[in-house]
Design a protein around this motif. Structure first.
Motif, PDB file in Angstrom:
ATOM      1  N   ASN A 177      75.222  52.307  27.905  1.00 45.76           N
ATOM      2  CA  ASN A 177      74.666  53.588  27.492  1.00 45.76           C
ATOM      3  C   ASN A 177      73.449  53.421  26.578  1.00 45.76           C
ATOM      4  OD1 ASN A 177      74.740  56.532  27.267  1.00 45.76           O
ATOM      5  ND2 ASN A 177      75.404  56.176  25.163  1.00 45.76           N
ATOM      6  N   CYS A 178      73.612  52.724  25.463  1.00 40.94           N
ATOM      7  CA  CYS A 178      72.513  52.599  24.494  1.00 40.94           C
ATOM      8  C   CYS A 178      71.866  51.214  24.493  1.00 40.94           C
ATOM      9  CB  CYS A 178      72.994  52.948  23.086  1.00 40.94           C
ATOM     10  SG  CYS A 178      74.053  51.697  22.315  1.00 40.94           S
ATOM     11  N   HIS A 179      72.426  50.286  25.258  1.00 41.55           N
ATOM     12  CA  HIS A 179      71.896  48.926  25.433  1.00 41.55           C
ATOM     13  C   HIS A 179      72.023  48.049  24.192  1.00 41.55           C
ATOM     14  CE1 HIS A 179      70.555  50.373  29.276  1.00 41.55           C
ATOM     15  NE2 HIS A 179      69.938  51.364  28.660  1.00 41.55           N
ATOM     16  N   GLU A 180      72.842  48.456  23.231  1.00 38.06           N
ATOM     17  CA  GLU A 180      73.131  47.617  22.070  1.00 38.06           C
ATOM     18  C   GLU A 180      73.758  46.320  22.564  1.00 38.06           C
ATOM     19  OE1 GLU A 180      73.204  46.819  17.953  1.00 38.06           O
ATOM     20  OE2 GLU A 180      72.315  48.520  19.002  1.00 38.06           O
ATOM     21  N   CYS A 230      81.400  50.767  22.285  1.00 35.87           N
ATOM     22  CA  CYS A 230      80.186  50.401  21.562  1.00 35.87           C
ATOM     23  C   CYS A 230      80.280  50.893  20.115  1.00 35.87           C
ATOM     24  CB  CYS A 230      78.972  51.014  22.248  1.00 35.87           C
ATOM     25  SG  CYS A 230      77.416  50.731  21.375  1.00 35.87           S
ATOM     26  N   CYS A 283      76.046  47.318  25.854  1.00 34.64           N
ATOM     27  CA  CYS A 283      76.435  48.702  26.110  1.00 34.64           C
ATOM     28  C   CYS A 283      75.576  49.264  27.238  1.00 34.64           C
ATOM     29  CB  CYS A 283      76.261  49.548  24.843  1.00 34.64           C
ATOM     30  SG  CYS A 283      76.603  51.301  25.100  1.00 34.64           S
ATOM     31  N   GLN A 332      77.836  51.322  18.227  1.00 38.70           N
ATOM     32  CA  GLN A 332      76.657  52.143  17.952  1.00 38.70           C
ATOM     33  C   GLN A 332      76.818  53.574  18.460  1.00 38.70           C
ATOM     34  OE1 GLN A 332      74.289  50.701  16.164  1.00 38.70           O
ATOM     35  NE2 GLN A 332      73.013  52.492  16.086  1.00 38.70           N
ATOM     36  N   CYS A 333      77.225  53.726  19.743  1.00 38.63           N
ATOM     37  CA  CYS A 333      77.252  55.072  20.343  1.00 38.63           C
ATOM     38  C   CYS A 333      78.645  55.523  20.787  1.00 38.63           C
ATOM     39  CB  CYS A 333      76.289  55.141  21.524  1.00 38.63           C
ATOM     40  SG  CYS A 333      76.837  54.241  22.995  1.00 38.63           S
ATOM     41  N   SER A 348      80.295  54.543  23.488  1.00 45.39           N
ATOM     42  CA  SER A 348      80.502  54.434  24.936  1.00 45.39           C
ATOM     43  C   SER A 348      81.490  53.314  25.254  1.00 45.39           C
ATOM     44  CB  SER A 348      79.169  54.154  25.637  1.00 45.39           C
ATOM     45  OG  SER A 348      79.376  53.876  27.009  1.00 45.39           O
TER      46      SER A 348
END
Length: 105
Positions: free
Chosen positions: A59-62, A23, A57, A25-26, A28
């Motif tokens: 983890n963060c759902h991006e 990801c 993702c 963003q995070c 993951s």
């Protein structure tokens, strides 16, 4: 890239989206292929588009979209999201934070 989304969109065209290794963003590595929905403002209307192929993702759902998907969403926007082509309609309540804060309207 670790995997792909293989689906059929529109007029039977195959869609293949490479999934990122991680990801952006995070960081993951838990990336899944899913069909999602998203809301867009078009002029003074809020519209919802369903069945959007995305890498999501865990983890963060991006959500990440491939170029073909972005192009198809842009085409819908360019067409003005014609009401006669809508699959259905949603009704949503509208809230104001001014009401919550006790401020006058």
């Amino acid at each position: 890239m670790t995997g792909r989304i293989d689906a059929t969109q529109g007029a039977g065209e195959p869609l293949q989206q490479q999934l990122p290794d991680s990801c952006e963003q995070c960081g993951s590595s838990d990336i899944r292929s899913e069909f999602v929905r998203s809301a867009f403002w078009h002029e003074d209307r809020l519209v919802v588009v369903e069945d959007i192929p995305a890498a999501v993702c865990g983890n963060c759902h991006e959500q990440f979209y491939d170029d073909v998907t972005v192009m198809r969403i842009d085409q819908l926007r360019g067409d003005g999201f014609p009401a006669e082509k809508a699959r259905g309609e949603l009704r949503a309540p509208v809230f104001s934070l001014r009401d919550r804060a006790g401020e006058p309207r």
